[in-house]
Design a protein around this motif. Sequence first.
Motif, mmCIF file in Angstrom:
data_model
loop_
_atom_site.group_PDB
_atom_site.id
_atom_site.type_symbol
_atom_site.label_atom_id
_atom_site.label_comp_id
_atom_site.label_asym_id
_atom_site.label_seq_id
_atom_site.Cartn_x
_atom_site.Cartn_y
_atom_site.Cartn_z
ATOM 1 N N ILE A 84 0.854 -1.180 0.000
ATOM 2 C CA ILE A 84 0.000 0.000 0.000
ATOM 3 C C ILE A 84 0.890 1.231 0.000
ATOM 4 N N THR A 85 0.543 2.195 -0.813
ATOM 5 C CA THR A 85 1.220 3.479 -0.768
ATOM 6 C C THR A 85 0.277 4.466 -0.106
ATOM 7 N N ILE A 86 0.798 5.156 0.869
ATOM 8 C CA ILE A 86 -0.005 6.119 1.611
ATOM 9 C C ILE A 86 0.550 7.511 1.354
ATOM 10 N N GLY A 87 -0.309 8.412 0.941
ATOM 11 C CA GLY A 87 0.079 9.800 0.744
ATOM 12 C C GLY A 87 -0.114 10.584 2.026
ATOM 13 N N ILE A 88 0.917 11.315 2.419
ATOM 14 C CA ILE A 88 0.842 12.176 3.596
ATOM 15 C C ILE A 88 1.065 13.606 3.121
ATOM 16 N N THR A 89 0.095 14.465 3.366
ATOM 17 C CA THR A 89 0.167 15.847 2.896
ATOM 18 C C THR A 89 0.191 16.805 4.070
ATOM 19 N N THR A 90 1.136 17.748 4.036
ATOM 20 C CA THR A 90 1.151 18.844 5.007
ATOM 21 C C THR A 90 1.242 20.150 4.217
ATOM 22 N N ASN A 91 1.145 21.264 4.935
ATOM 23 C CA ASN A 91 1.338 22.568 4.290
ATOM 24 C C ASN A 91 2.591 23.252 4.817
#
Length: 141
Positions: A84-91
């Motif tokens: 599984i590839t998990i995307g983690i997004t921050t600003n």
Amino acid sequence: MTLKITPFINLNGKAKEAIKFYEKALGAEVLSLITYGDMPEVPDMPITDELKDLVASAKLQIGESEVMISDVPDPTHVQSSKQITIGITTNDVEKSKRIFEALEQDGRVDMPFGEQPFSPGFGDVTDKFGVSFLVYTEVQN
């Protein structure tokens, strides 16, 4: 109507270790955790001593998202093709970098963290459990 996608990670007996790791690396909070020993016994699937302490189902809160983690009773069901590839997004670039560096401990960097045309901070890392993460920093307007 709300549609939410929740990644589900299947591991071979390392779910508890992964949960502790994600608590530290990502600030994850355990919302629920049920072991096979907590579940009622089903005649078709006897719960062996080896299974009793393994995680049947765990739900983690990571930021605003949820992730499910489980140990599979039959390790042959977890194959590399099921990664599984998990995307983690921050600003925030520094926060993204800290997350990337935490995940790379004993793992593998697939693309070093850095500035890209589409993001001020992006990297691709596979953690020590073989789970792939894309750490992405949103462009701030």
